[in-house]
Scaffold this active site. Structure first.
Site, PDB file in Angstrom:
ATOM      1  N   MET A 151      41.443  43.386  37.856  1.00 33.85           N
ATOM      2  CA  MET A 151      42.383  42.618  38.664  1.00 33.85           C
ATOM      3  C   MET A 151      42.405  43.190  40.069  1.00 33.85           C
ATOM      4  SD  MET A 151      44.472  40.117  38.846  1.00 33.85           S
ATOM      5  CE  MET A 151      45.323  39.664  40.363  1.00 33.85           C
ATOM      6  N   GLU A 177      35.804  42.608  42.656  1.00 35.94           N
ATOM      7  CA  GLU A 177      37.165  42.892  43.137  1.00 35.94           C
ATOM      8  C   GLU A 177      37.155  43.303  44.609  1.00 35.94           C
ATOM      9  OE1 GLU A 177      39.168  41.775  40.969  1.00 35.94           O
ATOM     10  OE2 GLU A 177      37.545  41.744  39.529  1.00 35.94           O
ATOM     11  N   GLU A 199      37.995  32.371  43.456  1.00 37.98           N
ATOM     12  CA  GLU A 199      36.991  32.883  42.530  1.00 37.98           C
ATOM     13  C   GLU A 199      35.567  32.474  42.908  1.00 37.98           C
ATOM     14  OE1 GLU A 199      37.630  35.169  40.746  1.00 37.98           O
ATOM     15  OE2 GLU A 199      39.798  35.052  40.421  1.00 37.98           O
TER      16      GLU A 199
END
Length: 540
Positions: A151, A177, A199
């Site tokens: 994350m 990330e 994304e």
């Protein structure tokens, strides 16, 4: 998520972490829980002595006498990027602006895998997309209960510790990330219905970074692996499924996290790649993305903002009406179901993908008279992404003829035993889907030592789809206490489907009261199955 010490690697102290993506932080603090709203934040956290607290913040202080931490994020962020973790964590610097945090027993491994690497990736990203604006880029490795792979919390990326043993997956996950520092964190999708804006762009940027640092062949191999998974998911869901749109309509009451699928990542990537090809040179597109970041940083955007900026940056393309090119209209990219309208040319990866295709054909072309040639291939010399691409294709073809699975085991099983978990789980899924009993003990051994969703759910799904449910029940009954309650409930639901009658096999002995004991707490809400977890391998 509150973890007892037994659910950590060190088994010494309790642990807690938050996961805000997509709309979970409303249960953490009062907020406008939408990516359209951004703000700075400050936090005061009190913790017992010996517990290290970290947050996704640019500044922090610690008053030891009071046991109080103060945090401040000076840049506006959406609510889902506020994150907290606390536990038995120690750190080491791995670069001039990067530090890795982990439980003491994991720290040496984390250092050896990442020392010097993060700065290399940050520098490559800055050369493409402009300055890194968040100050520090630290990483914290979380226990196996962390529900996804990674994350992109600003200043402090969260990563599941389980991925540490799979070097190439670790590289890709961290670089993804890193890319989010520009695409997703600095410039954010204003609505979850357009998650591809984060994304898809982050995946494109990730692959530009890997091309700069590891070469085009490696990037093409990883892309081929992911696009294979995209087409696999397409076959299972159907080409008319509305979740395959880039602009998905969220119905009331639907959790946006349900949209975390391969279309968001890979179909979004293909659209961004298509835009880059319209420019003729990817470096021209890099220049556009730098201008896009500079214009919209610390704000939230919709798809039209990106596309209008693109056409304004390249007026010659606007004059050519590229947005209306027959069959490749921007509107069709966004709102048509089905596969990407165009896919990238991956021929630069042929030196790595061709051996995979050759070996797969040797094992799947009848009659099976090429075993000698196939068995001479040493998979230990292959890259991880080559091996998982090969195994995924065998999985697609399962169940295989018994003679094939027998020879595969004879040739490769011992080699695969020493490889990382991303490879081993795929081989074990092949074992299960082919009911290959001689290697079932390896399935048991694997599940006895795994506590993460991504390495347990796919195997339990496969075990319960075939004739091995009683085998699965026995393993779960023996290991359930080492699983996080949320994961335990998910597996209970899988095991509860079509529970009676339970077939038995010689290698297990499940008592008659086991199902009632194990499955007493069923959940009604549908959970992500093996397909989504295995194929997405989500790095938010």
């Amino acid at each position: 998520w509150w973890l007892d010490p037994e659910l950590t690697y060190g088994n010494a102290k309790p642990f807690v972490f938050t996961q805000g993506h997509s709309v979970c932080n409303r249960s953490f603090f009062p907020c406008f829980d939408t990516p359209a709203v951004k703000c700075t934040y400050s936090a005061t956290v009190k913790a017992p002595a010996g517990i290290q607290v970290l947050m996704s913040a640019t500044q922090s202080t610690y008053m030891e006498e009071e046991g109080v931490y103060q945090f401040y994020m000076e840049y506006p962020v959406p609510a889902y990027l506020v994150a907290l973790v606390a536990g038995d964590l120690t750190h080491a610097d791995i670069g001039p602006r990067s530090r890795v945090w982990a439980e003491p027993c994991l720290l040496p491994t984390a250092i050896s895998k990442l020392s010097g690497m993060v700065e290399r990736w940050l520098t490559a990203a800055e050369s493409l997309y402009g300055p890194y604006i968040w100050g520090r880029y630290d990483i914290v490795f979380l226990p196996p209960s962390f529900p996804i792979v990674a994350m992109e919390n600003p200043c402090l990326t969260f990563i599941i510790s389980s991925i540490l043993e799979s070097d190439e997956f670790l590289i890709i996950d961290v670089i993804h990330e890193v890319a989010h520092s520009w695409f997703g964190n600095a410039v954010t999708n204003a609505t979850w219905e357009e998650m591809w804006l984060s994304e898809g762009l982050a995946t494109y940027a990730q692959r530009r970074i890997t091309t700069e640092t590891y070469g085009a062949a490696f990037t093409c191999l990883e892309t081929a692996f992911r696009l294979d998974a995209l087409h696999r998911q397409m076959k299972l869901l159907g080409e008319d499924n509305p979740v395959s749109k880039l602009q998905v309509k969220l119905e009331p009451g639907v959790n946006p996290s349900n949209l975390m699928n391969l279309f968001t990542y890979e179909k979004g990537y293909c659209f961004v790649y298509y835009l880059s090809q319209l420019c003729g040179d990817p470096r021209h597109f890099d220049s556009f993305l730098r201008a896009y970041i500079e214009k919209y940083k610390f704000t939230s955007v919709v798809a039209q903002d990106l596309l209008d900026s693109f056409l304004n940056f390249f007026p010659e393309l606007k004059e050519q009406c590229v947005e209306s090119k027959a069959g490749l209209e921007f509107e069709r990219w966004l709102n048509a179901t089905g596969p990407p309208l165009a896919e990238p040319d991956l021929s630069q990866g042929s030196s790595l993908t061709r051996p995979v295709e050759t070996l797969f054909k040797l094992w799947t072309t009848e009659p099976l008279d090429s075993v000698a040639a196939a068995s001479s291939v040493d998979l230990t010399k292959w890259r991880t992404f080559q091996t998982v691409l090969f195994l995924d294709r065998l999985l697609d073809g399962s169940p295989l003829p018994h003679e094939v699975i027998k020879k595969l085991s004879e040739c490769y099983s011992s080699q695969l035993d020493s490889m990382n978990a991303e490879i081993r789980i795929r081989w074990l899924q092949i074992v299960v889907r082919n009911d290959y009993y001689p290697d079932l003990y390896k399935v048991r051994r694997f599940l006895e030592n795994q506590m993460s969703r991504m390495y347990t759910i796919p195997l339990y799904e496969d075990l319960c789809t075939g004739t091995l449910k009683s085998f699965a029940l026995e393993i779960f009954y023996q290991t359930q206490n080492q699983l996080h309650p949320n994961l335990r409930k998910t597996i209970q639901q899988i095991l509860s489907q079509g529970l009676n009658p339970l077939p038995a096999i010689d290698t297990t002995a499940v008592t008659t009261d086991t199902p009632a004991m194990v499955l007493e707490d069923k959940v009604s809400e549908a959970t992500n199955g093996a397909i989504s977890l295995r194929d997405v391998n989500v790095s938010a």
